[in-house]
Design an enzyme around this catalytic site. Structure first.
Site, short mmCIF file in Angstrom:
data_model
loop_
_atom_site.label_atom_id
_atom_site.label_comp_id
_atom_site.label_asym_id
_atom_site.label_seq_id
_atom_site.Cartn_x
_atom_site.Cartn_y
_atom_site.Cartn_z
N GLY A 214 0.83 -1.20 0.00
CA GLY A 214 0.00 0.00 0.00
C GLY A 214 0.86 1.25 0.00
O GLY A 214 1.94 1.30 -0.61
N SER A 215 0.42 2.24 0.72
CA SER A 215 1.03 3.58 0.62
C SER A 215 2.43 3.69 1.21
O SER A 215 3.12 4.67 0.93
CB SER A 215 0.11 4.61 1.28
OG SER A 215 -1.07 4.77 0.52
N VAL A 216 2.88 2.73 2.02
CA VAL A 216 4.26 2.85 2.52
C VAL A 216 5.26 2.72 1.37
O VAL A 216 6.39 3.19 1.47
CB VAL A 216 4.58 1.81 3.64
CG1 VAL A 216 3.77 2.11 4.89
CG2 VAL A 216 4.37 0.38 3.17
#
Length: 486
Positions: A214-216
């Site tokens: 995801g966004s990491v």
């Protein structure tokens, strides 16, 4: 001698010769293979005929040996806080062999390693009992406790690394198990329960599970954008329209927060704009995105020395797939160790050190047999760009979704990135909550952390977020490391 007797003598001579050849073949050619064969019970009996050496954390053993009272196996392995340390130690069983450090360093721990030949020979003359050597780890007991207790009854994992050296300070995985329950010769019931459990308590999620990040993963895309020169000023507008279309499709890239239209790289990371990072990934291109991901360690197994599964960035993705991969979706998948490595490299001003968790191997008399030293693995980003990434990640904590990771300690800056990774068909499964972070002082960064909460007990789907679930765990681990250093 008559002809029949001569034939008999020749035949018997051939039989003796065949016997000698077979005997020499077994004793010299296949000796090592037979000595280590899984069905050779003498090897297993000999392994537990003496006390094993210990695995050491903070100068104290987290393992031990007790008299098992058995007929064949004299000693049985014991563990201190077994479930907390199982992802590090692994198990050593009289029946089911061993894994992780217990397996990799079995020669040292049993005293059978060739490097302990002098100790064994000396013990024969002095009459002392044979002893195993010790494995001294890089782990920090306080950080491990914070990680394990932070995860609690949730399913997930934590990895903490010292950025300047690559030393692994914590490696927790839950649910876990007590290796002592399968250490003996009559533990079949416990073994079956563990190996057949749907919760997979014996799986080291920190190393062996790969998850959509995801966004990491956006910090990797930001690094690629800076290194490729697509972005020079992190506060300049990126010319990204709201509803930016995914290449090779008519679908818009959805954002989960407002303010993403033309957002700068700095602001886009703070509020986690999908459109900005997907567009940047497309502009950088799949080849340069792959190159950056691989500099951080993707697409290759890591050995710490326990093997870690290879994290994945799809180097053959088309433009649409690459755009989605650049925000941690599509085929992108990672271990918690890998995301800790990414964070550590950024915190260490662009230099990635090879992660490791065995500091030294010691003989029974405490002489050091092997001392591991820090080793540079790669330099994914320049010091200048690493510091830009740090400024952006610190903005996430001070003014964005990572506020719950701030340690609020004088002279300590914290940088981080949240992630809520959707997965399953049509994203139907409960999302994963991610958080990556580092703490930094004027003397450098003592710790970088990656946390994933795979499944949170008692938390509704709408309440799952990296900032809410994973960030507090990262905070506890960072504070533990900072406090242990005075």
């Amino acid at each position: 001698m008559n002809k029949p007797l001569r034939r008999v003598a020749i035949f018997c001579g051939l039989l003796v010769l065949a016997l000698l050849l077979r005997d020499n073949w077994l004793q010299f050619v296949r000796a090592d293979e037979l000595n280590s064969h899984a069905d050779n019970k003498r090897v297993q009996i000999e392994r537990y005929a003496t006390e094993r050496g210990n695995i050491i954390v903070d100068g104290k053993p987290i393992t031990g040996s007790v008299d098992s009272g058995g007929t064949y196996y004299k000693y049985k392995r014991t563990y201190v806080n077994g479930p907390m340390w199982a992802p590090v130690t692994g198990y050593a069983s009289q029946v089911y062999d061993a894994n992780f450090i217990e397996k990799i360093e079995d020669g040292i721990l049993t005293g059978n390693d060739d490097r302990l030949f002098f100790d064994r020979t000396l013990a024969m003359f002095t009459g002392e009992k044979k002893k195993g050597g010790d494995v001294v780890t890089t782990l920090n007991g306080a950080a491990q406790k914070a990680a394990f207790e932070g995860l609690g009854r949730n399913t997930g994992a934590v990895v903490a690394i010292e950025p300047s050296t690559g030393k692994i300070l914590a490696m927790a995985s839950t649910p876990s198990y007590d290796p002592a329950t399968i250490a003996g010769s009559n533990d079949e019931k416990a073994w079956v329960a563990l190996t057949e459990s749907k919760a997979k308590p014996m799986q080291n999620r920190a190393l062996r599970e790969i998850y959509p990040p995801g966004s990491v993963f956006k910090v990797v895309t930001a690094a690629a954008a800076l290194e490729s020169g697509k972005v020079k000023d992190i506060d300049a507008a990126t010319d990204t329209p709201e509803g930016w279309k995914i290449p090779l499709s008519n679908l818009p890239m959805k954002n989960h927060s407002g303010g993403c239209a033309d957002a700068s790289l700095n602001e886009a990371l703070r509020i986690s704009c999908n459109s900005v990072f997907a567009k940047l990934g497309d502009e950088v291109g799949v080849d340069k995105m792959t190159e950056m991901a691989e500099k951080f360690g993707f697409n290759a197994e890591q050995f710490v020395p326990v093997r870690s599964a290879a994290s994945v960035f799809d180097k053959k993705a088309d433009r649409g797939g690459n755009a989605q991969a650049s925000i941690g979706q599509f085929n992108t998948a990672t271990t918690p160790l890998q995301m800790a490595m990414v964070t550590a490299a950024i915190a260490n001003d662009g230099k990635l050190m090879k992660p490791y968790m065995i500091d030294q191997l010691r003989a029974p008399n405490l002489d050091v047999i092997k001392q591991n030293e820090p080793e540079e693995m790669s330099r994914p980003v320049s010091p200048e760009n690493a510091q830009k990434l740090q400024a952006m990640m610190e903005n996430v904590v001070s003014k964005g979704t990572g506020a719950k990771a701030d340690v609020h300690m004088s002279g300590v800056r914290v940088g981080g990135k949240t992630g809520t990774a959707q997965h399953g068909e049509k994203n139907a499964k409960r999302p994963y909550a991610w958080f990556i972070s580092y703490a930094k002082t004027d003397q450098g960064s003592p710790v970088a952390v990656a946390v994933i909460v795979e499944d949170a007990e008692g938390v509704g789907r709408e309440d799952i977020s990296g900032g809410g679930l994973a960030a507090p765990i990262a905070k506890a681990v960072m504070k533990a490391v900072l406090k242990s250093r005075g």
